[in-house]
Design a protein around this motif. Sequence first.
Motif, PDB file in Angstrom:
ATOM      1  N   SER A 101       3.641   9.823  -7.322  1.00  0.00           N
ATOM      2  CA  SER A 101       4.919  10.348  -6.856  1.00  0.00           C
ATOM      3  C   SER A 101       4.787  10.980  -5.473  1.00  0.00           C
ATOM      4  O   SER A 101       5.775  11.145  -4.761  1.00  0.00           O
ATOM      5  CB  SER A 101       5.463  11.392  -7.844  1.00  0.00           C
ATOM      6  N   GLU A 102       3.537  11.333  -5.102  1.00  0.00           N
ATOM      7  CA  GLU A 102       3.288  11.937  -3.791  1.00  0.00           C
ATOM      8  C   GLU A 102       1.957  11.425  -3.254  1.00  0.00           C
ATOM      9  O   GLU A 102       0.937  11.508  -3.948  1.00  0.00           O
ATOM     10  CB  GLU A 102       3.251  13.464  -3.898  1.00  0.00           C
ATOM     11  N   LEU A 103       1.959  10.886  -2.053  1.00  0.00           N
ATOM     12  CA  LEU A 103       0.736  10.391  -1.427  1.00  0.00           C
ATOM     13  C   LEU A 103       0.076  11.539  -0.683  1.00  0.00           C
ATOM     14  O   LEU A 103       0.540  11.971   0.367  1.00  0.00           O
ATOM     15  CB  LEU A 103       1.066   9.239  -0.459  1.00  0.00           C
ATOM     16  N   ARG A 104      -1.021  12.034  -1.216  1.00  0.00           N
ATOM     17  CA  ARG A 104      -1.697  13.199  -0.647  1.00  0.00           C
ATOM     18  C   ARG A 104      -2.762  12.759   0.361  1.00  0.00           C
ATOM     19  O   ARG A 104      -3.413  11.742   0.178  1.00  0.00           O
ATOM     20  CB  ARG A 104      -2.316  14.028  -1.767  1.00  0.00           C
ATOM     21  N   PRO A 105      -2.960  13.564   1.401  1.00  0.00           N
ATOM     22  CA  PRO A 105      -3.924  13.176   2.438  1.00  0.00           C
ATOM     23  C   PRO A 105      -5.369  13.340   1.969  1.00  0.00           C
ATOM     24  O   PRO A 105      -5.661  14.025   0.992  1.00  0.00           O
ATOM     25  CB  PRO A 105      -3.605  14.143   3.583  1.00  0.00           C
ATOM     26  N   GLU A 116      -4.683   0.031  -4.486  1.00  0.00           N
ATOM     27  CA  GLU A 116      -3.846   0.626  -3.463  1.00  0.00           C
ATOM     28  C   GLU A 116      -4.697   1.226  -2.338  1.00  0.00           C
ATOM     29  O   GLU A 116      -4.352   1.125  -1.153  1.00  0.00           O
ATOM     30  CB  GLU A 116      -2.951   1.700  -4.085  1.00  0.00           C
ATOM     31  N   GLN A 117      -5.798   1.862  -2.712  1.00  0.00           N
ATOM     32  CA  GLN A 117      -6.660   2.476  -1.704  1.00  0.00           C
ATOM     33  C   GLN A 117      -7.280   1.435  -0.779  1.00  0.00           C
ATOM     34  O   GLN A 117      -7.520   1.700   0.399  1.00  0.00           O
ATOM     35  CB  GLN A 117      -7.748   3.297  -2.407  1.00  0.00           C
ATOM     36  N   PRO A 125      -0.455   0.529   2.409  1.00  0.00           N
ATOM     37  CA  PRO A 125      -0.232   1.510   3.477  1.00  0.00           C
ATOM     38  C   PRO A 125      -0.470   2.933   2.999  1.00  0.00           C
ATOM     39  O   PRO A 125      -0.271   3.260   1.834  1.00  0.00           O
ATOM     40  CB  PRO A 125       1.243   1.287   3.837  1.00  0.00           C
ATOM     41  N   GLY A 126      -0.880   3.752   3.953  1.00  0.00           N
ATOM     42  CA  GLY A 126      -1.152   5.146   3.628  1.00  0.00           C
ATOM     43  C   GLY A 126      -2.562   5.314   3.101  1.00  0.00           C
ATOM     44  O   GLY A 126      -3.405   5.957   3.735  1.00  0.00           O
ATOM     45  N   TRP A 127      -2.819   4.737   1.967  1.00  0.00           N
ATOM     46  CA  TRP A 127      -4.151   4.826   1.374  1.00  0.00           C
ATOM     47  C   TRP A 127      -5.206   4.224   2.312  1.00  0.00           C
ATOM     48  O   TRP A 127      -6.171   4.873   2.699  1.00  0.00           O
ATOM     49  CB  TRP A 127      -4.193   4.072   0.047  1.00  0.00           C
ATOM     50  N   MET A 128      -5.045   2.934   2.647  1.00  0.00           N
ATOM     51  CA  MET A 128      -6.129   2.218   3.333  1.00  0.00           C
ATOM     52  C   MET A 128      -6.305   2.675   4.775  1.00  0.00           C
ATOM     53  O   MET A 128      -7.431   2.814   5.244  1.00  0.00           O
ATOM     54  CB  MET A 128      -5.901   0.698   3.272  1.00  0.00           C
ATOM     55  N   ALA A 129      -5.226   2.897   5.487  1.00  0.00           N
ATOM     56  CA  ALA A 129      -5.319   3.185   6.920  1.00  0.00           C
ATOM     57  C   ALA A 129      -6.093   4.474   7.181  1.00  0.00           C
ATOM     58  O   ALA A 129      -6.979   4.520   8.044  1.00  0.00           O
ATOM     59  CB  ALA A 129      -3.921   3.265   7.524  1.00  0.00           C
ATOM     60  N   ALA A 164      -1.902   1.766  12.730  1.00  0.00           N
ATOM     61  CA  ALA A 164      -2.548   3.080  12.650  1.00  0.00           C
ATOM     62  C   ALA A 164      -3.879   3.082  13.397  1.00  0.00           C
ATOM     63  O   ALA A 164      -4.210   4.051  14.098  1.00  0.00           O
ATOM     64  CB  ALA A 164      -2.752   3.461  11.187  1.00  0.00           C
ATOM     65  N   LEU A 165      -4.643   2.002  13.264  1.00  0.00           N
ATOM     66  CA  LEU A 165      -5.912   1.903  13.986  1.00  0.00           C
ATOM     67  C   LEU A 165      -5.678   1.905  15.498  1.00  0.00           C
ATOM     68  O   LEU A 165      -6.390   2.582  16.248  1.00  0.00           O
ATOM     69  CB  LEU A 165      -6.661   0.641  13.555  1.00  0.00           C
TER      70      LEU A 165
END
Length: 426
Positions: A151-155, A341-342, A346-350, A386-387
């Motif tokens: 529910s929330e993508l944490r850094p 997903e990781q 998006p978000g996870w991998m970048a 992102a890169l």
Amino acid sequence: MTAPQERMAATLAAQAHQKETQARFRTEVIEGGGDYVIADAVTPHEIFHTLDIPVISLAWYSAVIAAKRLSPYYFDLMDRLGYHDGLPRYGSLPFMTTLDGDPDRAPYGGLPKPMLILERLRGDVGQKIGEQWSRAFGGANLFALDSSSVSELRPDWFKRSQHDWEELYETPRLDFQVEQLRNLIAVSETLSHRSLDMAEFRAVMHRVNRAGELVDKAKQIIARTRPAPVSLPEQLTNIMAATWSRGSQWSIDHLQAYCDELEERAAKGIAACPDERLRLLWVNNGLWFNTGFYREFEEKYGAVFVWSMYSNFFSDGYRKYFGENDDPLRALAARHISMNEQLHLPGWMAEWIIQQARDYQCDAAVMLVPVGDRMASFGTKLCAMALEQAGIPVLTLTASMVDARLWDNDAMIAKVGQFLEDRVIR
């Protein structure tokens, strides 16, 4: 290209282990009729390792087919049988070996009917492939693991996931995943007539964590040593052999020997490319039918691929520490619940890949954008952006990790060379 006598002793040991494993599979399963499981790569193999049931990973078998230059034949068969060209290549290639039905052609004698096909629901057609594959085997059991979203993508997930995984992956998701794992264990025990030894399962889980620590140690050696003491193809051989045997004592012993040899090579100045001038990331799945491609740019440009997602996802993604009073199934749920997903979304991998670029002192990235594998290509454009924003030039290559028919080697070499000359070499 590295000559055979120059390969690491660990690489030769990993290759020998793979051959021994396949010889045992032929004897015990193909000839002896023993149980085995076909499983998606991002599923909990540790359950079957504890039950002492061999696991054939879909991704591994696809890579072997591609490495043996057999993928053009099987994909031509797919076309002749009328399957559409949008099927995910990684997941459909092993299925074609069953439809072909020729054990003399298929790697290691092909795959007999498994005790179970284990899928993780992560794309549009994976479950349908599993269902058709089950019928092709004459009614093999199929178990599909669902996977909910956060529910929330944490850094900083890769810094937190070893210890803070309950908060990172969220309690309701883990509750749901543990329930599915309990059902999977019950089905597996019924089909195999074996019982899961929880003490041994705990030991398997702890051994996976120890192996992850050694993968992290290997990363630190490679990242800080210039020129790099090992080529990317040899990294793949050593890390993937331990990955597919994770939870075994062999994986720990092998990775320790691999780290020791890396340290020795670093101390002696032994390098994959003594004239190393540039460091490159390979982003996304491996180019399994042509891993020699990673070494094509060393002589002319001194450009060395030093990282792929296989280099240290074992250390960053697999390790899940838990206490003696904690449920190891919950740690297993955390290990797999967001793995795909990781690696690909998006978000996870970048965020993770940018950190790897910094850790490995990389100058640029080459990114494979897979054809026909949506879940492996969804995040590539955003990751490339992102890169670039982080100051890391990116070249994207549209191809398939296993379908050699779509690869023009000369054209791809020229494309990477032009990219290096135009955007990287200063």
